[in-house]
Scaffold this motif. Structure first.
Motif, short mmCIF file in Angstrom:
data_model
loop_
_atom_site.label_atom_id
_atom_site.label_comp_id
_atom_site.label_asym_id
_atom_site.label_seq_id
_atom_site.Cartn_x
_atom_site.Cartn_y
_atom_site.Cartn_z
N VAL A 140 5.39 -4.02 -16.26
CA VAL A 140 5.29 -2.91 -15.31
C VAL A 140 6.59 -2.74 -14.53
CG1 VAL A 140 4.06 -2.00 -13.29
CG2 VAL A 140 2.78 -3.08 -15.15
N GLN A 141 7.22 -3.84 -14.17
CA GLN A 141 8.43 -3.73 -13.34
C GLN A 141 9.60 -3.12 -14.09
OE1 GLN A 141 9.24 -7.69 -11.97
NE2 GLN A 141 10.23 -8.34 -13.84
N GLN A 142 9.50 -3.00 -15.41
CA GLN A 142 10.55 -2.36 -16.20
C GLN A 142 10.44 -0.84 -16.22
OE1 GLN A 142 13.20 -4.06 -17.39
NE2 GLN A 142 12.23 -5.78 -16.34
N ARG A 143 9.32 -0.31 -15.75
CA ARG A 143 9.14 1.14 -15.77
C ARG A 143 10.08 1.79 -14.74
NH1 ARG A 143 4.43 2.82 -18.44
NH2 ARG A 143 4.42 4.78 -17.24
N PRO A 144 10.87 2.77 -15.17
CA PRO A 144 11.79 3.42 -14.23
C PRO A 144 11.09 4.01 -13.01
CG PRO A 144 12.40 3.96 -16.47
CD PRO A 144 11.09 3.25 -16.55
N ALA A 145 9.92 4.61 -13.20
CA ALA A 145 9.19 5.19 -12.07
C ALA A 145 8.76 4.12 -11.07
CB ALA A 145 7.98 5.97 -12.56
N VAL A 146 8.39 2.96 -11.58
CA VAL A 146 8.00 1.85 -10.71
C VAL A 146 9.21 1.37 -9.92
CG1 VAL A 146 7.18 -0.53 -10.67
CG2 VAL A 146 6.05 1.15 -12.14
N GLN A 147 10.34 1.24 -10.59
CA GLN A 147 11.56 0.80 -9.91
C GLN A 147 11.95 1.77 -8.81
OE1 GLN A 147 14.48 0.13 -12.99
NE2 GLN A 147 13.25 -1.44 -13.99
N ARG A 148 11.86 3.06 -9.10
CA ARG A 148 12.19 4.05 -8.07
C ARG A 148 11.19 4.02 -6.91
NH1 ARG A 148 13.02 7.20 -12.80
NH2 ARG A 148 11.03 8.26 -12.45
N GLY A 149 9.91 3.94 -7.25
CA GLY A 149 8.87 3.95 -6.23
C GLY A 149 8.89 2.74 -5.33
N MET A 150 9.31 1.59 -5.88
CA MET A 150 9.38 0.37 -5.08
C MET A 150 10.51 0.41 -4.07
SD MET A 150 6.91 -1.82 -5.73
CE MET A 150 7.47 -3.50 -5.38
N ASN A 151 11.42 1.36 -4.20
CA ASN A 151 12.54 1.49 -3.27
C ASN A 151 12.33 2.57 -2.22
OD1 ASN A 151 14.32 -0.56 -4.21
ND2 ASN A 151 14.77 0.69 -6.00
N VAL A 152 11.10 3.08 -2.11
CA VAL A 152 10.77 4.10 -1.11
C VAL A 152 9.98 3.45 0.00
CG1 VAL A 152 9.51 6.24 -0.72
CG2 VAL A 152 10.75 5.92 -2.87
N PRO A 153 10.24 3.71 1.27
CA PRO A 153 11.35 4.56 1.74
C PRO A 153 12.65 3.76 1.78
CG PRO A 153 10.05 3.81 3.59
CD PRO A 153 9.38 3.28 2.36
N ASN A 180 0.83 -1.21 0.00
CA ASN A 180 0.00 0.00 0.00
C ASN A 180 0.86 1.26 0.00
OD1 ASN A 180 -2.54 -1.14 -0.17
ND2 ASN A 180 -2.79 -1.30 2.04
N GLY A 181 1.92 1.25 0.79
CA GLY A 181 2.80 2.40 0.82
C GLY A 181 3.45 2.65 -0.53
N ARG A 182 3.79 1.58 -1.21
CA ARG A 182 4.48 1.74 -2.49
C ARG A 182 3.57 2.19 -3.62
NH1 ARG A 182 8.73 -2.93 -0.82
NH2 ARG A 182 10.35 -1.44 -0.18
N LYS A 183 2.28 2.02 -3.46
CA LYS A 183 1.36 2.60 -4.45
C LYS A 183 1.59 4.09 -4.56
CE LYS A 183 -2.59 -0.23 -3.03
NZ LYS A 183 -3.96 -0.08 -2.51
N ALA A 184 1.68 4.75 -3.41
CA ALA A 184 1.80 6.21 -3.39
C ALA A 184 3.15 6.67 -3.94
CB ALA A 184 1.59 6.73 -1.98
N SER A 185 4.23 5.98 -3.56
CA SER A 185 5.54 6.40 -4.05
C SER A 185 5.69 6.15 -5.55
CB SER A 185 6.66 5.71 -3.26
OG SER A 185 6.51 4.32 -3.24
N ILE A 186 5.15 5.03 -6.04
CA ILE A 186 5.17 4.79 -7.49
C ILE A 186 4.39 5.90 -8.20
CG2 ILE A 186 4.29 3.30 -9.34
CD1 ILE A 186 4.93 0.90 -7.49
N MET A 187 3.21 6.23 -7.68
CA MET A 187 2.40 7.26 -8.32
C MET A 187 3.13 8.60 -8.35
SD MET A 187 -0.39 7.81 -9.88
CE MET A 187 -1.57 9.10 -10.32
N LEU A 188 3.75 8.98 -7.25
CA LEU A 188 4.48 10.25 -7.22
C LEU A 188 5.62 10.25 -8.23
CD1 LEU A 188 4.37 10.80 -3.39
CD2 LEU A 188 3.55 12.45 -5.10
N GLU A 189 6.28 9.12 -8.38
CA GLU A 189 7.33 9.02 -9.39
C GLU A 189 6.75 9.08 -10.80
OE1 GLU A 189 10.55 9.05 -9.12
OE2 GLU A 189 10.75 8.89 -6.94
N GLU A 190 5.63 8.42 -11.02
CA GLU A 190 5.02 8.42 -12.36
C GLU A 190 4.56 9.81 -12.79
OE1 GLU A 190 5.00 6.20 -14.60
OE2 GLU A 190 4.93 4.19 -13.73
#
Length: 200
Positions: A187-200, A11-21
């Motif tokens: 989906v996992q190849q998207r740069p924004a997804v990769q960045r968002g999955m590493n937050v925090p 759930n937390g990573r939904k928000a970070s992925i979205m902010l990156e996207e």
């Protein structure tokens, strides 16, 4: 600037992925739920339900909790990942609600009973694993004729991906759901997804 209150959960990573996207600048505030930090009086003023994630939009002064609401808010703020035509909008929203009402709760219960419960209850594990696999089938069928869940990449994909991506941790496979497996790999190849999955 967006203040994001989050932790390392789907759930937390939904928000970070979205902010990156949507490419909005944001500050990360780690709320360590293993230390009960979500129950502090300060955080309860942001989210009265004591869950992550939550955001505070410094530009508007608006606070939003519940991950689905956050995705809609950010989509509407930026004009991205949510169609504006009525048909397209509701096709995305129905799959977002499917994630909120089905994917998250069922996969979450499977996580709990399989990984974290102090007592292993076979009935509960079987029940939630069976329902998780049923949901895999629903998504696999939807993705048979669509590159992404609602056709174009949208908040429905952002919401669903972090939950499906943990299938190996749940001891499951996507080999029997080739369309879903293809979608995860895409989906996992998207740069924004990769960045968002590493937050925090």
């Amino acid at each position: 600037m967006i203040d994001l209150y989050t932790f390392t959960t789907p759930n937390g990573r939904k928000a970070s992925i979205m902010l990156e996207e949507v490419e909005l600048p944001y500050n990360v505030h780690k709320i360590d739920i293993t230390k009960q930090e979500q129950f502090t009086p300060e955080y309860i003023t942001i989210n009265p339900n004591s869950k992550i994630p939550a955001i505070v939009d410094q530009e508007t002064g608006i606070t939003v909790f519940e991950s689905g609401a956050i995705l809609i808010y950010l989509a509407e703020k930026t004009g991205k990942l949510l169609p504006t035509d009525q048909k397209g909008r509701f096709q995305v929203l129905e799959w977002l609600m499917f994630q909120m009402g089905g994917v998250g709760p069922m996969f979450g219960q499977l996580n709990h009973f399989k990984k974290f419960a102090s007592e292993k209850i076979p009935y509960a594990i079987e029940r939630y694993e069976k329902e998780t696999l049923r949901i895999y089938g629903v998504l696999d069928k939807q993705l048979a004729d669509n590159e992404f869940i609602s056709g174009d990449y949208s908040i429905a994909d952002v919401a669903t991906y972090p939950w499906v991506a943990i299938y190996q941790m749940q001891g499951l496979t996507l080999d029997n759901h080739p369309n879903l497996k293809r979608w995860v790999e895409t989906v996992q190849q998207r740069p924004a997804v990769q960045r968002g999955m590493n937050v925090p």
